[in-house]
Design a protein around this motif. Structure first.
Motif, mmCIF file in Angstrom:
data_model
loop_
_atom_site.group_PDB
_atom_site.id
_atom_site.type_symbol
_atom_site.label_atom_id
_atom_site.label_comp_id
_atom_site.label_asym_id
_atom_site.label_seq_id
_atom_site.Cartn_x
_atom_site.Cartn_y
_atom_site.Cartn_z
ATOM 1 N N MET A 1 -59.676 -83.362 -85.474
ATOM 2 C CA MET A 1 -58.470 -83.597 -84.679
ATOM 3 C C MET A 1 -58.805 -83.420 -83.200
ATOM 4 O O MET A 1 -59.496 -82.474 -82.802
ATOM 5 C CB MET A 1 -57.360 -82.614 -85.082
ATOM 6 N N GLY A 2 -58.333 -84.339 -82.372
ATOM 7 C CA GLY A 2 -58.644 -84.288 -80.951
ATOM 8 C C GLY A 2 -57.970 -83.127 -80.247
ATOM 9 O O GLY A 2 -56.885 -82.687 -80.624
ATOM 10 N N ARG A 3 -58.607 -82.622 -79.219
ATOM 11 C CA ARG A 3 -58.057 -81.523 -78.434
ATOM 12 C C ARG A 3 -56.939 -82.045 -77.541
ATOM 13 O O ARG A 3 -57.077 -83.064 -76.872
ATOM 14 C CB ARG A 3 -59.142 -80.896 -77.582
ATOM 15 N N GLU A 4 -55.822 -81.331 -77.537
ATOM 16 C CA GLU A 4 -54.679 -81.759 -76.727
ATOM 17 C C GLU A 4 -54.987 -81.557 -75.244
ATOM 18 O O GLU A 4 -55.364 -80.454 -74.824
ATOM 19 C CB GLU A 4 -53.433 -80.968 -77.122
ATOM 20 N N PRO A 5 -54.830 -82.606 -74.423
ATOM 21 C CA PRO A 5 -55.129 -82.461 -72.994
ATOM 22 C C PRO A 5 -54.022 -81.707 -72.263
ATOM 23 O O PRO A 5 -52.911 -81.535 -72.787
ATOM 24 C CB PRO A 5 -55.214 -83.908 -72.512
ATOM 25 N N SER A 6 -54.321 -81.281 -71.056
ATOM 26 C CA SER A 6 -53.353 -80.495 -70.285
ATOM 27 C C SER A 6 -52.112 -81.305 -69.920
ATOM 28 O O SER A 6 -51.033 -80.747 -69.733
ATOM 29 C CB SER A 6 -54.018 -79.960 -69.010
ATOM 30 N N ASP A 7 -52.241 -82.627 -69.826
ATOM 31 C CA ASP A 7 -51.092 -83.459 -69.465
ATOM 32 C C ASP A 7 -50.478 -84.148 -70.684
ATOM 33 O O ASP A 7 -49.854 -85.203 -70.569
ATOM 34 C CB ASP A 7 -51.492 -84.509 -68.427
ATOM 35 N N ALA A 8 -50.649 -83.532 -71.865
ATOM 36 C CA ALA A 8 -50.169 -84.148 -73.105
ATOM 37 C C ALA A 8 -48.681 -84.444 -73.061
ATOM 38 O O ALA A 8 -48.233 -85.523 -73.481
ATOM 39 C CB ALA A 8 -50.502 -83.252 -74.294
ATOM 40 N N GLU A 9 -47.887 -83.496 -72.570
ATOM 41 C CA GLU A 9 -46.432 -83.690 -72.572
ATOM 42 C C GLU A 9 -46.042 -84.837 -71.650
ATOM 43 O O GLU A 9 -45.134 -85.620 -71.959
ATOM 44 C CB GLU A 9 -45.722 -82.402 -72.170
ATOM 45 N N ALA A 10 -46.706 -84.943 -70.511
ATOM 46 C CA ALA A 10 -46.415 -86.052 -69.598
ATOM 47 C C ALA A 10 -46.726 -87.386 -70.256
ATOM 48 O O ALA A 10 -45.986 -88.372 -70.085
ATOM 49 C CB ALA A 10 -47.218 -85.897 -68.309
ATOM 50 N N ARG A 11 -47.796 -87.435 -71.008
ATOM 51 C CA ARG A 11 -48.137 -88.677 -71.708
ATOM 52 C C ARG A 11 -47.093 -89.022 -72.766
ATOM 53 O O ARG A 11 -46.728 -90.187 -72.944
ATOM 54 C CB ARG A 11 -49.515 -88.551 -72.370
ATOM 55 N N ARG A 12 -46.614 -87.971 -73.473
ATOM 56 C CA ARG A 12 -45.625 -88.216 -74.526
ATOM 57 C C ARG A 12 -44.287 -88.680 -73.960
ATOM 58 O O ARG A 12 -43.528 -89.373 -74.640
ATOM 59 C CB ARG A 12 -45.397 -86.939 -75.340
ATOM 60 N N THR A 13 -43.964 -88.277 -72.772
ATOM 61 C CA THR A 13 -42.635 -88.565 -72.211
ATOM 62 C C THR A 13 -42.621 -89.810 -71.337
ATOM 63 O O THR A 13 -41.654 -90.049 -70.621
ATOM 64 C CB THR A 13 -42.118 -87.364 -71.414
ATOM 65 N N ALA A 14 -43.672 -90.615 -71.392
ATOM 66 C CA ALA A 14 -43.634 -91.900 -70.686
ATOM 67 C C ALA A 14 -42.453 -92.709 -71.206
ATOM 68 O O ALA A 14 -42.203 -92.749 -72.419
ATOM 69 C CB ALA A 14 -44.939 -92.657 -70.906
ATOM 70 N N PRO A 15 -41.673 -93.337 -70.342
ATOM 71 C CA PRO A 15 -40.465 -94.032 -70.784
ATOM 72 C C PRO A 15 -40.791 -95.264 -71.631
ATOM 73 O O PRO A 15 -41.754 -95.983 -71.350
ATOM 74 C CB PRO A 15 -39.781 -94.433 -69.471
ATOM 75 N N PRO A 16 -40.001 -95.513 -72.687
ATOM 76 C CA PRO A 16 -40.216 -96.708 -73.497
ATOM 77 C C PRO A 16 -39.782 -97.960 -72.742
ATOM 78 O O PRO A 16 -38.863 -97.928 -71.925
ATOM 79 C CB PRO A 16 -39.322 -96.465 -74.722
ATOM 80 N N VAL A 17 -40.464 -99.046 -73.015
ATOM 81 C CA VAL A 17 -40.153 -100.339 -72.412
ATOM 82 C C VAL A 17 -39.929 -101.333 -73.547
ATOM 83 O O VAL A 17 -40.782 -101.482 -74.430
ATOM 84 C CB VAL A 17 -41.297 -100.829 -71.506
ATOM 85 N N ILE A 18 -38.786 -101.991 -73.569
ATOM 86 C CA ILE A 18 -38.516 -102.988 -74.598
ATOM 87 C C ILE A 18 -39.472 -104.162 -74.414
ATOM 88 O O ILE A 18 -39.553 -104.748 -73.337
ATOM 89 C CB ILE A 18 -37.051 -103.468 -74.526
ATOM 90 N N CYS A 19 -40.195 -104.496 -75.485
ATOM 91 C CA CYS A 19 -41.218 -105.545 -75.386
ATOM 92 C C CYS A 19 -40.617 -106.920 -75.128
ATOM 93 O O CYS A 19 -41.141 -107.695 -74.318
ATOM 94 C CB CYS A 19 -42.039 -105.591 -76.676
ATOM 95 N N TYR A 20 -39.551 -107.242 -75.841
ATOM 96 C CA TYR A 20 -38.921 -108.552 -75.714
ATOM 97 C C TYR A 20 -37.453 -108.351 -75.376
ATOM 98 O O TYR A 20 -36.612 -108.227 -76.281
ATOM 99 C CB TYR A 20 -39.057 -109.349 -77.013
ATOM 100 N N PRO A 21 -37.103 -108.295 -74.085
ATOM 101 C CA PRO A 21 -35.704 -108.023 -73.700
ATOM 102 C C PRO A 21 -34.759 -109.073 -74.305
ATOM 103 O O PRO A 21 -34.930 -110.275 -74.077
ATOM 104 C CB PRO A 21 -35.741 -108.127 -72.166
ATOM 105 N N PRO A 22 -33.787 -108.650 -75.104
ATOM 106 C CA PRO A 22 -32.927 -109.610 -75.800
ATOM 107 C C PRO A 22 -32.070 -110.445 -74.867
ATOM 108 O O PRO A 22 -31.637 -111.539 -75.241
ATOM 109 C CB PRO A 22 -32.065 -108.721 -76.708
ATOM 110 N N GLU A 23 -31.834 -109.955 -73.648
ATOM 111 C CA GLU A 23 -30.977 -110.736 -72.749
ATOM 112 C C GLU A 23 -31.643 -112.028 -72.301
ATOM 113 O O GLU A 23 -30.971 -112.925 -71.774
ATOM 114 C CB GLU A 23 -30.582 -109.902 -71.524
ATOM 115 N N THR A 24 -32.946 -112.169 -72.518
ATOM 116 C CA THR A 24 -33.620 -113.411 -72.151
ATOM 117 C C THR A 24 -33.630 -114.421 -73.303
ATOM 118 O O THR A 24 -34.066 -115.560 -73.120
ATOM 119 C CB THR A 24 -35.060 -113.141 -71.703
ATOM 120 N N LEU A 25 -33.181 -114.017 -74.486
ATOM 121 C CA LEU A 25 -33.094 -114.946 -75.610
ATOM 122 C C LEU A 25 -31.901 -115.880 -75.439
ATOM 123 O O LEU A 25 -30.836 -115.455 -74.975
ATOM 124 C CB LEU A 25 -32.899 -114.182 -76.923
#
Length: 280
Positions: A1-25
């Motif tokens: 198992m990989g060692r958790e880095p010091s900035d692990a929480e920051a990496r986990r809390t990156a905001p999600p981005v919708i891949c295919y925005p439905p308003e463009t359909l």
């Protein structure tokens, strides 16, 4: 198992981005379909027996309604262009565009290079269900279909009424070809009425008893001429078993409805306009 880095929480809390925005359909005009549905008449009805499948054909500009009869039952749906089996329902892209579960206003998209709506959901008697406390919802495009190969892998069972097998036999009979010739055309499904989701701790695909009851229905508008196949899953309402002769199973009906008059403002969708002259 990989060692958790010091900035692990920051990496986990990156905001999600919708891949295919439905308003463009391109958004379907549901009022057009609603008016057509008001006085549409049933012109054909296909009964799908329990633990079996049946095929049906729907002309473009007609409706088809999948109806629960006798008891709670889920179904696995395949769709093809009626004149070309290589154009078929693309559950993965439908999921990417609309989400893991579909309902009124969502469309069922075909595979590359066509990528056009094959059908539009115009009414759903289970749209009240939403997303439950387990993360479950109805009409999923995440499950592949129960199949005899996975049954053999997990349990050593030689089970012949999985939805994959049912759909294959039904398509073979419809097309007048062997089962071996039909099988490559059977594809990942829309799980009609099935209640599913992913567990939050392990991310595993789960099923639970469907909320469907007799009289519930999913109604779709055929955007192109389609050949459909529907399997009444051997899991019944999928509340306990999957691919089992022990589950209580019931038939499903497919009703084909014709509008009473021409629908203004509607035309079959063109195939995707991507220019592939420079290579896919």
């Amino acid at each position: 198992m990989g060692r958790e880095p010091s900035d692990a929480e920051a990496r986990r809390t990156a905001p999600p981005v919708i891949c295919y925005p439905p308003e463009t359909l391109p958004a379907p005009d549901l009022s057009v379909y609603a008016r057509a549905l008001e006085d549409a008449r049933v012109v054909d009805r296909v009964r799908v027996p329990p633990r079996d499948a049946a095929t049906f054909r729907v002309p473009a500009g007609h409706l088809f309604r999948i109806v629960s009869v006798e008891g709670p039952q889920v179904g696995d749906l395949n769709l093809w262009a009626a004149d070309d089996l290589s154009e078929r329902f693309y559950s993965g892209k439908t999921r990417a565009l609309h989400g893991t579960h579909v309902s009124t206003g969502d469309q069922l998209w075909s595979c590359f290079p066509h990528l056009r709506p094959m059908a539009t959901i115009v009414a759903d008697s289970l749209d009240w269900y939403g997303i439950d406390g387990d993360g479950g919802s109805v009409h999923d495009v995440i499950g592949t279909r129960c199949d005899p190969y996975t049954a053999q892998l997990l349990s050593g069972a030689q089970y012949h009424h999985c939805c994959h097998s049912n759909l294959t036999r039904a398509l073979a009979a419809e097309m007048g070809v062997s089962v071996a010739e039909a099988e490559p055309h059977v594809h990942d499904v829309l799980n009609v009425f099935m209640c599913t989701g992913f567990t939050r701790d392990t991310g595993q695909y789960f099923m639970k008893a469907s909320p469907v009851r007799p009289g519930d229905a999913l109604t779709l508008w055929a955007e192109i001429d389609v050949l459909g196949a529907l399997s009444a899953c051997p899991g019944g309402d999928c509340g306990q078993a999957h691919s089992s002769d022990m589950a209580h199973c019931h038939p499903l009906d497919v009703e084909i409805l014709a509008p009473s008059k021409e629908v203004p403002g509607w035309a079959p969708p063109a195939r995707n306009g991507y220019d592939g002259s420079h290579g896919a």
